[in-house]
Motif scaffolding. Sequence first.
Motif, PDB file in Angstrom:
ATOM      1  N   ASN A 199      -3.955  -0.150 -38.077  1.00 17.30           N
ATOM      2  CA  ASN A 199      -2.997  -0.882 -38.793  1.00 17.30           C
ATOM      3  C   ASN A 199      -1.854  -0.756 -37.885  1.00 17.30           C
ATOM      4  OD1 ASN A 199      -0.087  -0.618 -40.247  1.00 17.30           O
ATOM      5  ND2 ASN A 199      -1.462  -0.486 -42.041  1.00 17.30           N
ATOM      6  N   PRO A 200      -1.307  -2.050 -37.770  1.00 13.84           N
ATOM      7  CA  PRO A 200      -0.313  -2.345 -36.488  1.00 13.84           C
ATOM      8  C   PRO A 200       1.049  -1.403 -36.569  1.00 13.84           C
ATOM      9  CG  PRO A 200      -0.143  -3.956 -38.143  1.00 13.84           C
ATOM     10  CD  PRO A 200      -1.326  -3.303 -38.411  1.00 13.84           C
ATOM     11  N   TRP A 201       1.319  -0.852 -37.692  1.00 12.17           N
ATOM     12  CA  TRP A 201       2.467   0.259 -37.702  1.00 12.17           C
ATOM     13  C   TRP A 201       2.244   1.400 -37.326  1.00 12.17           C
ATOM     14  CZ3 TRP A 201       6.136  -3.491 -37.580  1.00 12.17           C
ATOM     15  CH2 TRP A 201       5.927  -4.390 -38.328  1.00 12.17           C
ATOM     16  N   TYR A 202       0.983   1.792 -36.632  1.00 10.47           N
ATOM     17  CA  TYR A 202       0.879   2.770 -35.943  1.00 10.47           C
ATOM     18  C   TYR A 202       1.340   2.604 -34.457  1.00 10.47           C
ATOM     19  CZ  TYR A 202      -1.627   5.017 -40.104  1.00 10.47           C
ATOM     20  OH  TYR A 202      -1.858   5.274 -41.331  1.00 10.47           O
ATOM     21  N   PHE A 203       1.390   1.512 -34.042  1.00  9.22           N
ATOM     22  CA  PHE A 203       1.476   0.970 -32.764  1.00  9.22           C
ATOM     23  C   PHE A 203       0.633   1.727 -31.621  1.00  9.22           C
ATOM     24  CE2 PHE A 203       5.442   0.487 -35.338  1.00  9.22           C
ATOM     25  CZ  PHE A 203       5.887  -0.680 -34.612  1.00  9.22           C
ATOM     26  N   LYS A 204      -0.496   1.721 -32.206  1.00  9.05           N
ATOM     27  CA  LYS A 204      -1.460   2.524 -31.095  1.00  9.05           C
ATOM     28  C   LYS A 204      -2.554   1.097 -30.975  1.00  9.05           C
ATOM     29  CE  LYS A 204      -4.945   5.867 -31.186  1.00  9.05           C
ATOM     30  NZ  LYS A 204      -5.385   5.236 -29.869  1.00  9.05           N
ATOM     31  N   SER A 205      -2.819   1.208 -29.454  1.00  9.53           N
ATOM     32  CA  SER A 205      -3.685  -0.113 -28.949  1.00  9.53           C
ATOM     33  C   SER A 205      -5.179   0.453 -29.432  1.00  9.53           C
ATOM     34  CB  SER A 205      -3.624   0.083 -27.591  1.00  9.53           C
ATOM     35  OG  SER A 205      -2.472  -0.027 -27.010  1.00  9.53           O
ATOM     36  N   SER A 206      -5.743  -0.698 -29.819  1.00  9.50           N
ATOM     37  CA  SER A 206      -7.217  -0.716 -30.377  1.00  9.50           C
ATOM     38  C   SER A 206      -8.026   0.132 -29.509  1.00  9.50           C
ATOM     39  CB  SER A 206      -7.720  -1.921 -30.323  1.00  9.50           C
ATOM     40  OG  SER A 206      -7.187  -2.906 -31.183  1.00  9.50           O
ATOM     41  N   ASP A 207      -9.088   1.117 -29.992  1.00  7.67           N
ATOM     42  CA  ASP A 207     -10.113   1.786 -29.192  1.00  7.67           C
ATOM     43  C   ASP A 207     -10.964   0.580 -28.797  1.00  7.67           C
ATOM     44  OD1 ASP A 207      -8.680   4.107 -29.475  1.00  7.67           O
ATOM     45  OD2 ASP A 207      -9.616   4.563 -31.376  1.00  7.67           O
ATOM     46  N   VAL A 208     -11.161   0.385 -27.669  1.00  5.84           N
ATOM     47  CA  VAL A 208     -12.170  -0.741 -27.506  1.00  5.84           C
ATOM     48  C   VAL A 208     -13.257  -0.146 -26.007  1.00  5.84           C
ATOM     49  CG1 VAL A 208     -12.504  -3.243 -26.314  1.00  5.84           C
ATOM     50  CG2 VAL A 208     -10.662  -2.685 -27.944  1.00  5.84           C
ATOM     51  N   ASP A 209     -14.367  -0.077 -26.530  1.00  6.95           N
ATOM     52  CA  ASP A 209     -15.482   0.572 -25.599  1.00  6.95           C
ATOM     53  C   ASP A 209     -16.118  -0.890 -25.211  1.00  6.95           C
ATOM     54  OD1 ASP A 209     -14.821   2.889 -26.134  1.00  6.95           O
ATOM     55  OD2 ASP A 209     -16.155   3.161 -27.954  1.00  6.95           O
ATOM     56  N   ILE A 210     -16.276  -0.763 -23.852  1.00 11.28           N
ATOM     57  CA  ILE A 210     -16.710  -1.877 -23.241  1.00 11.28           C
ATOM     58  C   ILE A 210     -17.830  -1.625 -22.547  1.00 11.28           C
ATOM     59  CG2 ILE A 210     -16.282  -3.529 -21.602  1.00 11.28           C
ATOM     60  CD1 ILE A 210     -13.474  -3.573 -22.284  1.00 11.28           C
ATOM     61  N   PHE A 211     -19.056  -1.836 -22.581  1.00 16.12           N
ATOM     62  CA  PHE A 211     -20.359  -1.441 -22.011  1.00 16.12           C
ATOM     63  C   PHE A 211     -20.619  -2.347 -21.010  1.00 16.12           C
ATOM     64  CE2 PHE A 211     -24.675  -1.179 -21.382  1.00 16.12           C
ATOM     65  CZ  PHE A 211     -25.074   0.120 -21.078  1.00 16.12           C
ATOM     66  N   HIS A 212     -20.683  -1.936 -19.677  1.00 19.56           N
ATOM     67  CA  HIS A 212     -21.208  -2.841 -18.696  1.00 19.56           C
ATOM     68  C   HIS A 212     -22.440  -2.542 -18.262  1.00 19.56           C
ATOM     69  CE1 HIS A 212     -16.848  -3.262 -17.175  1.00 19.56           C
ATOM     70  NE2 HIS A 212     -16.650  -2.315 -18.138  1.00 19.56           N
TER      71      HIS A 212
ATOM     72  N   ARG B 100     -24.201 -11.436 -22.049  1.00 16.32           N
ATOM     73  CA  ARG B 100     -25.417 -11.189 -21.223  1.00 16.32           C
ATOM     74  C   ARG B 100     -25.228 -10.005 -20.376  1.00 16.32           C
ATOM     75  NH1 ARG B 100     -29.208 -14.359 -18.647  1.00 16.32           N
ATOM     76  NH2 ARG B 100     -28.394 -16.370 -19.589  1.00 16.32           N
ATOM     77  N   GLY B 101     -23.895  -9.641 -19.877  1.00 13.34           N
ATOM     78  CA  GLY B 101     -23.681  -8.532 -18.976  1.00 13.34           C
ATOM     79  C   GLY B 101     -23.093  -7.420 -19.552  1.00 13.34           C
ATOM     80  N   GLY B 102     -22.928  -7.414 -20.959  1.00 12.42           N
ATOM     81  CA  GLY B 102     -22.574  -6.226 -21.784  1.00 12.42           C
ATOM     82  C   GLY B 102     -21.912  -6.320 -22.939  1.00 12.42           C
ATOM     83  N   SER B 103     -21.501  -5.424 -23.554  1.00 15.00           N
ATOM     84  CA  SER B 103     -21.059  -5.574 -25.023  1.00 15.00           C
ATOM     85  C   SER B 103     -19.772  -4.923 -25.303  1.00 15.00           C
ATOM     86  CB  SER B 103     -22.317  -4.913 -25.831  1.00 15.00           C
ATOM     87  OG  SER B 103     -23.380  -5.476 -25.744  1.00 15.00           O
ATOM     88  N   ILE B 104     -19.159  -5.073 -26.272  1.00 19.58           N
ATOM     89  CA  ILE B 104     -17.939  -4.590 -26.582  1.00 19.58           C
ATOM     90  C   ILE B 104     -17.841  -4.089 -28.189  1.00 19.58           C
ATOM     91  CG2 ILE B 104     -15.418  -4.981 -26.589  1.00 19.58           C
ATOM     92  CD1 ILE B 104     -15.882  -7.249 -24.720  1.00 19.58           C
ATOM     93  N   ILE B 105     -17.320  -2.923 -28.353  1.00 19.06           N
ATOM     94  CA  ILE B 105     -17.022  -2.487 -29.733  1.00 19.06           C
ATOM     95  C   ILE B 105     -15.544  -2.261 -30.042  1.00 19.06           C
ATOM     96  CG2 ILE B 105     -17.698  -0.969 -31.685  1.00 19.06           C
ATOM     97  CD1 ILE B 105     -20.503  -0.796 -30.709  1.00 19.06           C
ATOM     98  N   GLY B 106     -14.794  -2.946 -30.907  1.00 19.25           N
ATOM     99  CA  GLY B 106     -13.322  -2.601 -30.660  1.00 19.25           C
ATOM    100  C   GLY B 106     -13.248  -2.112 -31.921  1.00 19.25           C
ATOM    101  N   LYS B 107     -12.029  -1.222 -32.199  1.00 19.52           N
ATOM    102  CA  LYS B 107     -11.569  -0.756 -33.507  1.00 19.52           C
ATOM    103  C   LYS B 107     -10.125  -0.905 -33.267  1.00 19.52           C
ATOM    104  CE  LYS B 107     -10.537   3.584 -36.185  1.00 19.52           C
ATOM    105  NZ  LYS B 107     -10.442   2.768 -37.599  1.00 19.52           N
ATOM    106  N   THR B 108      -9.339  -1.789 -34.283  1.00 18.74           N
ATOM    107  CA  THR B 108      -8.003  -1.999 -34.169  1.00 18.74           C
ATOM    108  C   THR B 108      -7.166  -1.126 -35.467  1.00 18.74           C
ATOM    109  OG1 THR B 108      -8.462  -4.100 -33.340  1.00 18.74           O
ATOM    110  CG2 THR B 108      -6.198  -3.806 -34.408  1.00 18.74           C
TER     111      THR B 108
ATOM    112  N   ASP C 154     -14.405 -12.356 -17.461  1.00 24.44           N
ATOM    113  CA  ASP C 154     -14.583 -12.293 -16.126  1.00 24.44           C
ATOM    114  C   ASP C 154     -15.670 -11.310 -15.718  1.00 24.44           C
ATOM    115  OD1 ASP C 154     -12.385 -13.907 -15.266  1.00 24.44           O
ATOM    116  OD2 ASP C 154     -11.057 -12.057 -15.278  1.00 24.44           O
ATOM    117  N   GLY C 155     -16.473 -10.684 -16.811  1.00 24.34           N
ATOM    118  CA  GLY C 155     -17.411  -9.807 -16.498  1.00 24.34           C
ATOM    119  C   GLY C 155     -18.501  -9.825 -17.434  1.00 24.34           C
ATOM    120  N   MET C 156     -18.358 -10.492 -18.604  1.00 26.36           N
ATOM    121  CA  MET C 156     -19.707 -10.109 -19.575  1.00 26.36           C
ATOM    122  C   MET C 156     -20.593 -11.222 -19.503  1.00 26.36           C
ATOM    123  SD  MET C 156     -19.510  -9.473 -23.595  1.00 26.36           S
ATOM    124  CE  MET C 156     -19.167 -10.843 -24.010  1.00 26.36           C
ATOM    125  N   GLY C 157     -20.263 -12.224 -18.556  1.00 28.06           N
ATOM    126  CA  GLY C 157     -21.038 -13.567 -18.722  1.00 28.06           C
ATOM    127  C   GLY C 157     -21.187 -14.317 -19.928  1.00 28.06           C
ATOM    128  N   GLU C 158     -22.428 -14.818 -20.335  1.00 30.35           N
ATOM    129  CA  GLU C 158     -22.528 -15.603 -21.497  1.00 30.35           C
ATOM    130  C   GLU C 158     -22.320 -14.880 -22.701  1.00 30.35           C
ATOM    131  OE1 GLU C 158     -25.705 -19.076 -22.570  1.00 30.35           O
ATOM    132  OE2 GLU C 158     -26.323 -17.385 -21.631  1.00 30.35           O
TER     133      GLU C 158
END
Length: 358
Positions: A274-287, A264-272, A146-150
């Motif tokens: 180990n699932p057994w830490y039950f910690k949501s990914s750190d996801v930086d979304i540049f608008h 086109r409208g931004g970039s994303i860098i995500g760090k996931t 919904d925000g990043m475009g192509e």
Amino acid sequence: MPSKDERRLRVGVLGCGQIAQAAHFESCAKARNADLFAICDIADDLRERMAWTHKPEKSFASYDAMLADPDLEAVIIATADAFHVPAAIRALDAGKHVLCEKPLGVTVEEAEKLREVAEASGLVLQVGHMKRFDAGIQAAKAFIDDGMGELVALKAWYCDSTHRYPMTDATQPLIVRSAGARRPAEDPKADLRRYFMLAHGCHLIDTARYLGGDILAVQARLAERGGMRCWFVDVDFASGALGHLDLTIAVRMDWHEGFQAYGRGGSIIGKTYNPWYFKSSDVDIFHEADGTTRRVLGADGHFYRRQVEGFADTILNAAPMTGANATDGVASVRAMVGISRSAETGRPVALSDASGGV
Ligand SMILES: NC(=O)c1ccc[n+]([C@@H]2O[C@H](COP(=O)([O-])OP(=O)(O)OC[C@H]3O[C@@H](n4cnc5c(N)ncnc54)[C@H](O)[C@@H]3O)[C@@H](O)[C@H]2O)c1
């Protein structure tokens, strides 16, 4: 006690092994809209101990007996991969909704057959790609849609760590095993290439498809040296975006999983994590539009419980499925087969042509 809705899905878990003990029993008990109604395992010692610990209403040695229970509404299939398709088809035939652990199947043909049965049944079939319930990855998906475009390019990596067992042993409950557990005729770990692709590759592929959409073709190279297996995969997304996947088992460092997306409208860098830490990914979304970077906290990192809640919402409230559906499960099996064949032959593989086993 967790707070519970009045109407709750009555779930039975097939298999009292590692993933049921570490994820599904607790997830059903904590889910706001589901209950751990039944458990089933052929191994008496394991089943009795799990029944005592988790207190389902009913406990069954026989899968058919569990499926015959008229009060049971849905099944979580938590058995070895080779049993997923036959167990899921039996559940659908008995009129029960299915949440099937990943991967959906071990061959393209059996996965396609299950999709047909599921579609004809009118019941819900969801695949246990629980990373779709990681709030960080969900935020990335929302921005891409919904925000990043192509979308121009997506890279994703999933590198298991040589130190993963000390990590998971520290956070999982003590896993109880039984000599009486049912295992497939062929040891799943007899062929490690195949095992790593099925166990880990399917997570990487599903995350890539969740974010980047359908994959048309893959070209893969495999390095087996230094005690590691490393697949580098060039991906053609149907959207025209470029893709690159890195599946490495196992890196000599911390768990290393994540993704980058350029649009086109931004970039994303995500760090996931180990699932057994039950910690949501750190996801930086540049608008690009306002020059800001945003990151969701995702305080609730219980992907497995959130997965059950999403499954129950789809069944009880006809909510759109947010998890992976049968088509996603089949696509993941096709991609695993395609990557394996491409690495063997050195040629690109169109996933529509993929056939046979991983
Ligand atoms: N999503 C994740 O993060 C994740 C993590 C680990 C494992 N998994 C998946 O979970 C699945 C199960 O893995 P596991 O390590 O828990 O397996 P497991 O072999 O430890 O446990 C399976 C249990 O099912 C029982 N069983 C099998 N067929 C049965 C039948 N017909 N009737 C009664 N009991 C039956 C066995 O006796 C066994 O105790 C695998 O497909 C794996 O890929 C997913």
